[in-house]
Design an enzyme around this catalytic site. Structure first.
Site, PDB file in Angstrom:
ATOM      1  N   PRO A 145      -5.540  -2.221   4.582  1.00  0.00           N
ATOM      2  CA  PRO A 145      -6.474  -3.008   5.397  1.00  0.00           C
ATOM      3  C   PRO A 145      -5.766  -4.152   6.108  1.00  0.00           C
ATOM      4  CG  PRO A 145      -7.370  -2.603   3.205  1.00  0.00           C
ATOM      5  CD  PRO A 145      -5.935  -2.167   3.171  1.00  0.00           C
ATOM      6  N   GLU A 146      -6.062  -4.316   7.397  1.00  0.00           N
ATOM      7  CA  GLU A 146      -5.474  -5.400   8.168  1.00  0.00           C
ATOM      8  C   GLU A 146      -6.515  -6.495   8.365  1.00  0.00           C
ATOM      9  OE1 GLU A 146      -2.451  -5.106   8.315  1.00  0.00           O
ATOM     10  OE2 GLU A 146      -2.017  -2.968   8.324  1.00  0.00           O
ATOM     11  N   HIS A 164     -10.788   4.340 -11.934  1.00  0.00           N
ATOM     12  CA  HIS A 164      -9.883   3.431 -11.224  1.00  0.00           C
ATOM     13  C   HIS A 164     -10.500   2.045 -10.998  1.00  0.00           C
ATOM     14  CE1 HIS A 164      -7.300   6.856 -10.596  1.00  0.00           C
ATOM     15  NE2 HIS A 164      -8.215   7.475  -9.870  1.00  0.00           N
ATOM     16  N   ARG A 175      -4.536   3.176  -6.006  1.00  0.00           N
ATOM     17  CA  ARG A 175      -3.078   3.051  -5.984  1.00  0.00           C
ATOM     18  C   ARG A 175      -2.556   1.962  -6.918  1.00  0.00           C
ATOM     19  NH1 ARG A 175      -1.132   5.214  -1.111  1.00  0.00           N
ATOM     20  NH2 ARG A 175       0.962   4.770  -1.896  1.00  0.00           N
ATOM     21  N   ARG A 189      13.061 -15.491  20.756  1.00  0.00           N
ATOM     22  CA  ARG A 189      13.624 -14.507  19.830  1.00  0.00           C
ATOM     23  C   ARG A 189      14.023 -13.243  20.595  1.00  0.00           C
ATOM     24  NH1 ARG A 189      12.934 -16.496  14.799  1.00  0.00           N
ATOM     25  NH2 ARG A 189      11.373 -18.149  14.600  1.00  0.00           N
TER      26      ARG A 189
END
Length: 291
Positions: free
Chosen positions: A2-3, A93, A112, A155
């Site tokens: 998830p972002e 889980h 996970r 950069r």
């Protein structure tokens, strides 16, 4: 993983579900989820009797503000929260359960098993790992064109990996960087220090616009993401380049291409996002074409 839009959606949902609830006790069945304090029993003791005041976010981290403590939680790859009645069966889980005094339970499920939880005194979390090295919040007022350009403008590296670096800008993620760069018309391999002022302006607007649209759509359910109420995000239906390899570009009709840049699958339109050419006219590229 998830972002920012997905975590922000989870934050909003969780805040509606659990703000004002008081924790009666905590059950931890997978100790390694708990990173601070070291012992899960101490974690449970600290949270017992605490009331959740509100749920906030820093980058991809959730911050559950309780009376006298702050719980920092990272969902990692598959972590998810859900509110249940205490008499409902516990799914496989499920590793941490917050039992509330009203007979409901906030359950943390993680197939996970990569998620983490840290407990801090209020405010202490912002100056301690894992939050203390996070960069600019792209949806915060502190994120401006000037701050973005000042941070990255000198950069020499490719712009996409720089935008993915959480110590510079937090929460963008692979999907949203690809989408923002397409909207801005900037090739993902373009050296940051080669961008002109108008390109920085386009990129800044594209980042804010892409994330704003994604949050309003509830994020993107590319794999297993759902919010705290089990609902999928819908922004994946609005993606312009990500996951669209060989499909026609919505702007020019050229086939969307995919490369691997910095170890990440990268989608772009060769026509709308022309590769940067150095002083001698040679394309500057460090990516390899994805199969």
């Amino acid at each position: 993983m998830p972002e920012l839009p997905e975590v922000e959606t989870v934050r909003r949902t969780l805040n509606e579900l659990v703000a004002g609830k008081t924790i009666d006790r905590v059950t931890v069945s997978l100790p390694r989820i708990i990173q601070r304090p070291a012992e899960p029993e101490q974690f449970a003791d600290l949270l017992a009797g605490r009331t959740i005041v509100t749920v906030e976010r820093r980058g991809k981290f959730l911050r559950l503000l309780l009376d006298g403590l702050t719980l920092v939680s990272h969902l990692r790859m598959e972590g998810r929260y859900g509110l249940y009645r205490s008499d409902e069966p516990v799914e496989k889980h499920t590793h941490v359960i917050f039992h509330f005094t009203d007979g409901t339970e906030l359950r943390y499920k993680d197939v996970r098993q990569f998620g983490t939880m840290h407990v801090f005194l209020p405010g202490e979390e912002l100056d301690s790992p894992p939050l203390n090295k996070l960069g600019l919040e792209p949806l915060d007022d502190s994120f401006t064109l000037e701050s973005l350009r000042r941070l990255l403008g000198r950069r020499p590296g490719p712009i996409k990996p720089l935008l993915l670096n959480q110590t510079y800008v937090v929460g963008l993620g692979n999907i949203y960087v690809d989408e923002a760069l397409f909207r801005a018309g900037i090739h993902p391999e373009r050296p940051a220090d080669s961008l002109e002022k108008d390109e920085w302006e386009r990129l800044f607007r594209a980042i804010r616009d892409t994330l704003g649209r994604a949050v309003e759509a509830g994020g993107s359910s590319i794999k297993s993401y759902v919010n705290g109420q089990g609902e999928m995000g819908m922004f994946q239906h609005s993606l312009l380049v990500y996951g669209r390899k060989n499909e026609p570009c919505s702007r020019c009709g050229s086939a969307i291409e995919k490369t691997v840049l910095g170890g990440r699958g990268t989608h772009y339109c060769h026509t709308c996002q022309p590769p940067f050419r150095g002083k001698k006219g040679a394309p500057q590229t460090g990516a390899r074409k994805a199969r």
